[in-house]
Design an enzyme around this catalytic site. Structure first.
Site, PDB file in Angstrom:
ATOM      1  N   HIS A 201       0.905  -1.273   0.089  1.00  0.00           N
ATOM      2  CA  HIS A 201      -0.079  -0.033  -0.063  1.00  0.00           C
ATOM      3  C   HIS A 201       0.849   1.094  -0.160  1.00  0.00           C
ATOM      4  O   HIS A 201       1.841   1.387   0.793  1.00  0.00           O
ATOM      5  CB  HIS A 201      -0.973   0.003   1.310  1.00  0.00           C
ATOM      6  CG  HIS A 201      -1.992   1.116   1.226  1.00  0.00           C
ATOM      7  ND1 HIS A 201      -2.279   1.725   2.477  1.00  0.00           N
ATOM      8  CD2 HIS A 201      -2.496   1.734   0.344  1.00  0.00           C
ATOM      9  CE1 HIS A 201      -3.016   2.693   2.355  1.00  0.00           C
ATOM     10  NE2 HIS A 201      -3.159   2.768   0.879  1.00  0.00           N
TER      11      HIS A 201
ATOM     12  N   ASP B 271       7.457   5.513 -21.147  1.00  0.00           N
ATOM     13  CA  ASP B 271       7.984   5.353 -22.431  1.00  0.00           C
ATOM     14  C   ASP B 271       9.149   4.867 -22.602  1.00  0.00           C
ATOM     15  O   ASP B 271       9.837   4.962 -21.606  1.00  0.00           O
ATOM     16  CB  ASP B 271       7.473   6.487 -23.387  1.00  0.00           C
ATOM     17  CG  ASP B 271       8.139   7.683 -22.771  1.00  0.00           C
ATOM     18  OD1 ASP B 271       9.110   7.876 -22.535  1.00  0.00           O
ATOM     19  OD2 ASP B 271       7.364   8.902 -23.066  1.00  0.00           O
TER      20      ASP B 271
ATOM     21  N   HIS C 263       5.881  18.017 -16.496  1.00  0.00           N
ATOM     22  CA  HIS C 263       6.866  16.912 -16.789  1.00  0.00           C
ATOM     23  C   HIS C 263       7.832  16.575 -15.630  1.00  0.00           C
ATOM     24  O   HIS C 263       8.475  15.660 -15.318  1.00  0.00           O
ATOM     25  CB  HIS C 263       7.227  16.726 -18.211  1.00  0.00           C
ATOM     26  CG  HIS C 263       7.778  15.571 -18.414  1.00  0.00           C
ATOM     27  ND1 HIS C 263       7.342  14.341 -18.416  1.00  0.00           N
ATOM     28  CD2 HIS C 263       9.092  15.459 -19.036  1.00  0.00           C
ATOM     29  CE1 HIS C 263       8.113  13.204 -18.987  1.00  0.00           C
ATOM     30  NE2 HIS C 263       9.212  13.958 -19.369  1.00  0.00           N
TER      31      HIS C 263
ATOM     32  N   TYR D 289       5.441  11.515 -23.635  1.00  0.00           N
ATOM     33  CA  TYR D 289       4.682  11.785 -22.343  1.00  0.00           C
ATOM     34  C   TYR D 289       3.755  10.529 -21.975  1.00  0.00           C
ATOM     35  O   TYR D 289       2.892  10.799 -21.388  1.00  0.00           O
ATOM     36  CB  TYR D 289       3.937  12.889 -22.328  1.00  0.00           C
ATOM     37  CG  TYR D 289       4.767  14.386 -22.678  1.00  0.00           C
ATOM     38  CD1 TYR D 289       5.663  14.559 -21.479  1.00  0.00           C
ATOM     39  CD2 TYR D 289       4.756  14.864 -23.824  1.00  0.00           C
ATOM     40  CE1 TYR D 289       6.539  15.828 -21.612  1.00  0.00           C
ATOM     41  CE2 TYR D 289       5.757  16.025 -24.057  1.00  0.00           C
ATOM     42  CZ  TYR D 289       6.647  16.283 -22.992  1.00  0.00           C
ATOM     43  OH  TYR D 289       7.399  17.356 -22.996  1.00  0.00           O
ATOM     44  N   ALA D 290       4.070   9.192 -22.486  1.00  0.00           N
ATOM     45  CA  ALA D 290       3.301   8.039 -22.238  1.00  0.00           C
ATOM     46  C   ALA D 290       3.830   7.643 -20.928  1.00  0.00           C
ATOM     47  O   ALA D 290       4.739   6.575 -21.050  1.00  0.00           O
ATOM     48  CB  ALA D 290       3.534   7.281 -23.298  1.00  0.00           C
ATOM     49  N   ASN D 291       3.588   8.270 -19.963  1.00  0.00           N
ATOM     50  CA  ASN D 291       4.267   8.048 -18.556  1.00  0.00           C
ATOM     51  C   ASN D 291       3.040   8.091 -17.403  1.00  0.00           C
ATOM     52  O   ASN D 291       2.354   9.182 -17.614  1.00  0.00           O
ATOM     53  CB  ASN D 291       5.382   8.925 -18.264  1.00  0.00           C
ATOM     54  CG  ASN D 291       6.398   9.052 -19.346  1.00  0.00           C
ATOM     55  OD1 ASN D 291       6.979   8.066 -19.566  1.00  0.00           O
ATOM     56  ND2 ASN D 291       6.351  10.367 -19.886  1.00  0.00           N
TER      57      ASN D 291
END
EC number: 5.4.99.62
Length: 129
Positions: free
Chosen positions: A20, A28, A96, A118-120
């Site tokens: 947890h 990316d 970012h 920006y595929a994060n």
């Protein structure tokens, strides 16, 4: 041998160790990976595996109580922005550079072969009860 779910032994084992509040950065191929977190690098070729494929697989096995992404995703990568909005209605958006700074505190980084910017997303693990 497992017959379903995530078959990659390194990723499956790393997921089993999460608790947890732990952070998991799904990123990316171009995201700078900070020293510290455990890294499972799934990148094979540009675009393989995709961010969406890896995220879907992880969400099938993890309880996620929160998610953070870079606000730049909306302008630079609308399909990923839409994907994140669909999965996380309360997605936190930060600059970012802030996402990169926060990723240093992640327990696990899963690098995809995604070649779109920006595929994060930084996931925060929850509990199933």
């Amino acid at each position: 041998m497992k017959k379903t779910g995530i078959l990659n032994r390194h990723l499956s084992g790393a997921l089993a160790e999460l608790g947890h509040g732990d952070g998991v950065l799904v990123c990316d191929a171009g995201m700078p990976i900070p020293p510290g977190p455990r890294v499972v690098d799934l990148a094979f070729r540009a675009g393989v595996p995709s961010f969406a494929e890896v995220l879907d697989g992880l969400l099938a096995e993890l309880v996620v109580e929160g998610a953070t992404a870079a606000r730049e995703v909306h302008e630079a990568n609308p399909p990923t922005a839409d994907l994140l909005a669909a999965h996380f209605p309360r997605l936190e958006l930060v600059a970012h550079d802030e996402l990169k700074a926060r990723s240093a505190g992640a327990r696990l980084v899963v690098r995809t072969g995604e070649a779109r910017p920006y595929a994060n997303v930084l996931l925060r693990c929850g509990v199933f009860f």
